[in-house]
Design a protein around this motif. Structure first.
Motif, mmCIF file in Angstrom:
data_model
loop_
_atom_site.group_PDB
_atom_site.id
_atom_site.type_symbol
_atom_site.label_atom_id
_atom_site.label_comp_id
_atom_site.label_asym_id
_atom_site.label_seq_id
_atom_site.Cartn_x
_atom_site.Cartn_y
_atom_site.Cartn_z
ATOM 1 N N ALA A 75 0.922 -1.231 -0.240
ATOM 2 C CA ALA A 75 0.086 0.033 0.191
ATOM 3 C C ALA A 75 0.889 1.301 -0.036
ATOM 4 N N VAL A 76 2.126 1.238 0.517
ATOM 5 C CA VAL A 76 3.133 2.167 0.670
ATOM 6 C C VAL A 76 3.969 2.325 -0.520
ATOM 7 N N LEU A 77 4.511 1.171 -1.133
ATOM 8 C CA LEU A 77 5.109 1.327 -2.248
ATOM 9 C C LEU A 77 4.306 1.126 -3.339
ATOM 10 N N TRP A 78 4.692 1.957 -4.598
ATOM 11 C CA TRP A 78 3.724 1.980 -5.981
ATOM 12 C C TRP A 78 4.564 0.981 -6.763
ATOM 13 N N THR A 79 4.137 -0.453 -6.520
ATOM 14 C CA THR A 79 4.697 -1.410 -7.259
ATOM 15 C C THR A 79 5.059 -1.334 -8.782
ATOM 16 N N PRO A 80 3.848 -0.622 -9.397
ATOM 17 C CA PRO A 80 4.241 -0.539 -11.070
ATOM 18 C C PRO A 80 5.179 0.329 -11.212
ATOM 19 N N ALA A 81 5.626 1.334 -10.325
ATOM 20 C CA ALA A 81 6.787 2.037 -10.692
ATOM 21 C C ALA A 81 8.094 1.479 -10.219
ATOM 22 N N LEU A 82 8.068 0.345 -9.418
ATOM 23 C CA LEU A 82 9.171 -0.429 -9.017
ATOM 24 C C LEU A 82 9.906 -1.186 -10.362
ATOM 25 N N GLY A 83 8.760 -1.559 -11.009
ATOM 26 C CA GLY A 83 9.269 -2.427 -12.076
ATOM 27 C C GLY A 83 9.794 -3.783 -11.610
ATOM 28 N N MET A 84 9.354 -4.324 -10.530
ATOM 29 C CA MET A 84 9.972 -5.524 -9.963
ATOM 30 C C MET A 84 9.579 -7.027 -11.132
ATOM 31 N N ASP A 85 10.329 -7.873 -11.259
ATOM 32 C CA ASP A 85 10.062 -8.931 -11.717
ATOM 33 C C ASP A 85 9.216 -10.098 -10.704
ATOM 34 N N TYR A 86 9.608 -9.822 -9.568
ATOM 35 C CA TYR A 86 9.025 -10.827 -8.537
ATOM 36 C C TYR A 86 8.828 -10.131 -7.106
ATOM 37 N N PRO B 100 0.460 -9.523 -11.316
ATOM 38 C CA PRO B 100 0.308 -11.061 -11.877
ATOM 39 C C PRO B 100 0.598 -12.053 -10.841
ATOM 40 N N ALA B 101 -0.300 -12.901 -10.605
ATOM 41 C CA ALA B 101 -0.004 -13.948 -9.630
ATOM 42 C C ALA B 101 1.408 -14.700 -9.956
ATOM 43 N N GLU B 102 1.619 -14.769 -11.285
ATOM 44 C CA GLU B 102 3.137 -15.525 -11.586
ATOM 45 C C GLU B 102 4.200 -14.831 -10.943
ATOM 46 N N SER B 103 4.137 -13.532 -10.701
ATOM 47 C CA SER B 103 5.109 -12.633 -10.171
ATOM 48 C C SER B 103 5.217 -13.002 -8.562
ATOM 49 N N LEU B 104 4.352 -13.530 -8.019
ATOM 50 C CA LEU B 104 4.534 -13.722 -6.643
ATOM 51 C C LEU B 104 5.252 -14.813 -6.070
ATOM 52 N N VAL B 105 6.084 -14.724 -5.287
ATOM 53 C CA VAL B 105 6.702 -15.808 -4.544
ATOM 54 C C VAL B 105 6.026 -16.011 -3.012
ATOM 55 N N LEU B 106 5.304 -17.049 -2.736
ATOM 56 C CA LEU B 106 4.782 -17.049 -1.435
ATOM 57 C C LEU B 106 5.725 -17.715 -0.486
ATOM 58 N N GLY B 107 5.834 -17.079 0.593
ATOM 59 C CA GLY B 107 6.784 -17.465 1.759
ATOM 60 C C GLY B 107 5.766 -18.272 2.672
ATOM 61 N N ALA B 108 5.680 -19.806 2.406
ATOM 62 C CA ALA B 108 4.410 -20.340 3.199
ATOM 63 C C ALA B 108 4.498 -20.676 4.368
ATOM 64 N N GLY B 109 5.753 -20.622 4.953
ATOM 65 C CA GLY B 109 6.146 -20.958 6.253
ATOM 66 C C GLY B 109 5.864 -22.585 6.397
ATOM 67 N N GLU B 110 5.117 -22.658 7.561
ATOM 68 C CA GLU B 110 4.724 -24.010 8.224
ATOM 69 C C GLU B 110 3.323 -24.240 7.381
ATOM 70 N N SER C 45 -4.838 -21.663 -5.430
ATOM 71 C CA SER C 45 -6.096 -21.394 -5.782
ATOM 72 C C SER C 45 -6.281 -19.935 -6.581
ATOM 73 N N VAL C 46 -5.326 -19.193 -6.210
ATOM 74 C CA VAL C 46 -5.108 -17.676 -6.902
ATOM 75 C C VAL C 46 -4.337 -17.691 -7.879
ATOM 76 N N GLY C 47 -3.709 -18.677 -8.342
ATOM 77 C CA GLY C 47 -2.734 -18.666 -9.380
ATOM 78 C C GLY C 47 -1.294 -18.413 -9.102
ATOM 79 N N ILE C 48 -0.872 -18.461 -7.855
ATOM 80 C CA ILE C 48 0.694 -18.245 -7.489
ATOM 81 C C ILE C 48 1.117 -19.811 -7.867
ATOM 82 N N GLN C 49 2.305 -19.593 -8.320
ATOM 83 C CA GLN C 49 2.797 -20.871 -8.657
ATOM 84 C C GLN C 49 4.497 -21.029 -8.017
ATOM 85 N N LEU C 50 4.888 -20.054 -7.214
ATOM 86 C CA LEU C 50 6.238 -20.159 -6.755
ATOM 87 C C LEU C 50 5.981 -19.999 -5.114
ATOM 88 N N PHE C 51 6.675 -21.113 -4.620
ATOM 89 C CA PHE C 51 6.270 -20.995 -3.208
ATOM 90 C C PHE C 51 7.758 -21.482 -2.334
#
Lengths: 174, 381
Positions: free
Chosen positions: B306-317, B338-348, B358-364
Motif C-alpha cells: 500500500a506504501v510502495l507503488w509497485t508499478p513504478a518499481l518494475g520488479m520481476d518478482y 500478476p500472480a505468476e510474479s508472486l513468491v509466497l513464503g508459506a512457512g509451515e 487457488s489464486v494462481g500463485i506458482q512459486l512457493f
C-alpha cells in the motif's frame, strides 16, 4: 496541556517502511491533537516510487533538488502522480534554497516551504519594515530569526518583528 | 508536568472504576487481554484491530466499556452474565492466535478474568504491573549499537562465513510436476547472532542493520565468486542491498558467474533500502537488467504494497510472506500484480499453499512448500 498542532513529530520515511508494525505502534503513541506526524527524508526519487499517503501523515517533507526541474518524462510523470495522490497541501518543500525551488513548488500546488531562500525573503521584508535596519545585515537578520534563545538574538532592537516569522505560541481563539 | 497519553488516562479511569466497585461493593466482571504478550508475527496493525474486534461480543453486555491500556493491553468491564459472549471471544482469540507461523502463547497467558469487587485488588495489581515498562523476563533484546557493530564486524573479518550460509528451495508448483525454481541463498542472521552477538537485536536499528547487511553482502558475493563455488550451482536468489549491486564485489561476482546461470539469478532487494536511496535503486536495477539479472522485492506484505507503488518499481518478482489474514488482504495486490510474479513464503502452513494455488500463485518457499513438492514428486514417481 499542549495546544493542537503544537508539535510535529518527524519520522524518516525509510524507518517507517523498514518496520511498519513499529511505526504503527509509534503513531498510536502520538494520537493526541497536539502531535502531527511528519514524514521526512523523502527525495523525489523515493516519492515517485511510493504512496506515503497510506501511512496517513499530516505532512511530508519533500527534499528539493535542482534535478526536479529537468526530470525525464517517466520520472516527471511518476512524481506528479505521487504528489497528486498524496495531495500537495500535505507537502512541505524542504531545502528550498533557491527561487527555482519556490517556482517549482508553486507550480505543483505546494504552499509550504522550508529553506534559506524563504528565510532570506522574510528577512528582506523585515529589514524594509524595521526602523533599526540600518545597523543590521541580511545575514544577521536571518540568523537572529533562526535563533531559539535570547543569546542568538543579541543585537536585534526589534525582537517582536523577528517573532512575527514564527507561529503564535498561544492557541488561537476557539 | 508531562501530558498523559490516552492509554494512561484509560488506565486511570479503569483503576477509578475498580476502586468504586470495591468501595461500593458493586458487582462487575472484567477481562484483561495482554496484547503486549503476542509474538511479533501477531503485532501488525491488523492484528491489533482483530484483537479489539475479538472483544466486541462483550461490548453488547450491560454497562460494558472497553479500555485501551498501555502495553498495549485491552480491558473490558461489564455487568451481568456473559457466558455466551465469552465463548465467542475465546473463539475469535483462538482464530487470531492461529495467525502465526511460530508457536503462539496460550490463551491462559494472555486473557484474565476478574470478578469484581472480590478480585478488584488483583486487577488493580495487574494494572499497576507492566504496561509502561515490560516485565524483565519479557524485555526485548537491546538493539545493535555502533560499538557492538564494530565488534561484530571485527569478528566477521576473522570468521569463516561459509558456516552461516544457508539455502532453501523455491518451488514451482504449477499445473505440471513440481520443480525447483531457485535456491534462495542467504547468510543466516539468526545463526550469526547466536554465535557472535547473542542477546542483541540485530534488526533493532534500521541504519546499523543496513551497514551490517552491506558488510555481509560483500562477504557473500566474495564467497560466491570464489573458484568452483558456482560450477555446479543451479539458478538462485540472493538477498542484496541496493548499494551492494553497485560495488566492486558484485562486479567480481558477475565476472565469475557461469554463462549457464546468466539470466537465471534473481537479486532480492529490501524495501527500506530502496526508499533510503531510490536514485541508487533505479541505477542498480538498470545495471542489473543490463547484465540479465531478475529483481525481486522482499517482505512484500499487503501493508507494504500500500506504501510502495509497485508499478513504478518494475520488479520481476515480489516475495509475499504468508499469514492467515493474507487471503482477506491480497485482493488489491492481485489486482495490480500478476500472480505468476508472486513468491509466497508459506512457512509451515499448508493452507498457504492451497490458497496460493487457488489464486494462481506458482512459486512457493518454506517447509509447507517443501512438503507439497515432496508429495507431488512422490505421486509422480
Amino acid at each position: 496541556m499542549l495546544p493542537p498542532d503544537a508539535i510535529g513529530v518527524e519520522v524518516r520515511f525509510m524507518e517507517a517502511v523498514a518496520d511498519l508494525s513499529r511505526f504503527a505502534q509509534a503513531c498510536r503513541g502520538c494520537v493526541t491533537p497536539a502531535f502531527r506526524l511528519v514524514l521526512d527524508g523523502v527525495d523525489h526519487a523515493a516519492l515517485s516510487l511510493a504512496r506515503p499517503g497510506a501511512l496517513d501523515p499530516d505532512l511530508l517533507k519533500l527534499d528539493w533538488s535542482p534535478r526536479m526541474t529537468g526530470l525525464p518524462g517517466r520520472e516527471r510523470r511518476l512524481l506528479a502522480q505521487s504528489i497528486t495522490a498524496l495531495g500537495p497541501g500535505r507537502i512541505v518543500l524542504h531545502r528550498a534554497e533557491t527561487e527555482a525551488a519556490l517556482v517549482w513548488g508553486r507550480a505543483h500546488g505546494i504552499e509550504r516551504f522550508q529553506g534559506r531562500h524563504v528565510d532570506a525573503m522574510l528577512a528582506a521584508a523585515r529589514l524594509s519594515d524595521c526602523r533599526f535596519a540600518g545597523g543590521c545585515s541580511l545575514r544577521q537578520c536571518i540568523d537572529r530569526a533562526a535563533a531559539t534563545g535570547p543569546a542568538g538574538r543579541a543585537g536585534c532592537r526589534d525582537p517582536a518583528l523577528l517573532d512575527a516569522a514564527h507561529p503564535d505560541p498561544q492557541p488561537g481563539p476557539a | 508536568m508531562t501530558a498523559r497519553t490516552p492509554d494512561q488516562l484509560a488506565r486511570e479511569r479503569l483503576a477509578a472504576l475498580v476502586a468504586d466497585c470495591l468501595a461500593a461493593g458493586v458487582a462487575r466482571q472484567a477481562l484483561l487481554f495482554r496484547v503486549d504478550r503476542l509474538p511479533p508475527s501477531l503485532a501488525r496493525p491488523h492484528h491489533q484491530r482483530l484483537a479489539e474486534a475479538a472483544l466486541a461480543p462483550l461490548l453488547a453486555c450491560a454497562r460494558a466499556e472497553l479500555f485501551q491500556l498501555p502495553g498495549p493491553r485491552l480491558a473490558v468491564v461489564w455487568r451481568g452474565d456473559a457466558e455466551a459472549a465469552l465463548l465467542d471471544v475465546v473463539d475469535s482469540l483462538e482464530h487470531l492466535l492461529a495467525d502465526t507461523p511460530v508457536a503462539a502463547p496460550s490463551l491462559r497467558d494472555l486473557v484474565f478474568l476478574y470478578d469484581l469487587p472480590e478480585a478488584g485488588d488483583l486487577l488493580l495489581d495487574a494494572l499497576a504491573d507492566g504496561g509502561d515498562a515490560a516485565d524483565a523476563a519479557d524485555a526485548p533484546d537491546p538493539p545493535l549499537d555502533p560499538a557492538s557493530l564494530l565488534l561484530l564486524e571485527a569478528a566477521l573479518a576473522q570468521a569463516d562465513l561459509a558456516r552461516f550460509a544457508r539455502r532453501e528451495t523455491i518451488w514451482r508448483l504449477g499445473p505440471g510436476a513440481a520443480s525447483a525454481a531457485w535456491d534462495h541463498r542467504t547468510l543466516s542472521l539468526a545463526a550469526l547472532r547466536a554465535e557472535l552477538m547473542p542477546g542483541c537485536d540485530l534488526a533493532g536499528d534500521t541504519w546499523l542493520l543496513r551497514r551490517l547487511t552491506r558488510t555481509l553482502d560483500r562477504r557473500a558475493l566474495a564467497l560466491l565468486a570464489s573458484a568452483g563455488e558456482l560450477a555446479a550451482a543451479g539458478p538462485f536468489v540472493i538477498d542484496l542491498n541496493v548499494s551492494s549491486v553497485l560495488g566492486a564485489e558484485f562486479l567480481r561476482f558477475d565476472a565469475a558467474l557461469p554463462a549457464c546461470l546468466r539470466g537465471r539469478v534473481v537479486l532480492a532487494l529490501c524495501p527500506a533500502d530502496i526508499i533510503a536511496d531510490a536514485a541508487a535503486f533505479g541505477f542498480a536495477t538498470g545495471f542489473a537488467r543490463a547484465r540479465h539479472y531478475r529483481v525481486m522485492l522482499r517482505d512484500a506484505t499487503p501493508e507494504l504494497l500500500a506504501v510502495l507503488w509497485t508499478p513504478a518499481l518494475g520488479m520481476d518478482y515480489l516475495a509475499v510472506p504468508w499469514t492467515p489474514a493474507l487471503p482477506g488482504q491480497a485482493g488489491p495486490v492481485l489486482d495490480i500484480i500478476p500472480a505468476e510474479s508472486l513468491v509466497l513464503g508459506a512457512g509451515e502452513d499448508r493452507d498457504a499453499v492451497g490458497w496460493g494455488r487457488s489464486v494462481g500463485i506458482q512459486l512457493f518457499q518454506g517447509p509447507a512448500a517443501d512438503r507439497a513438492s515432496l508429495g507431488e514428486r512422490a505421486t509422480a514417481a
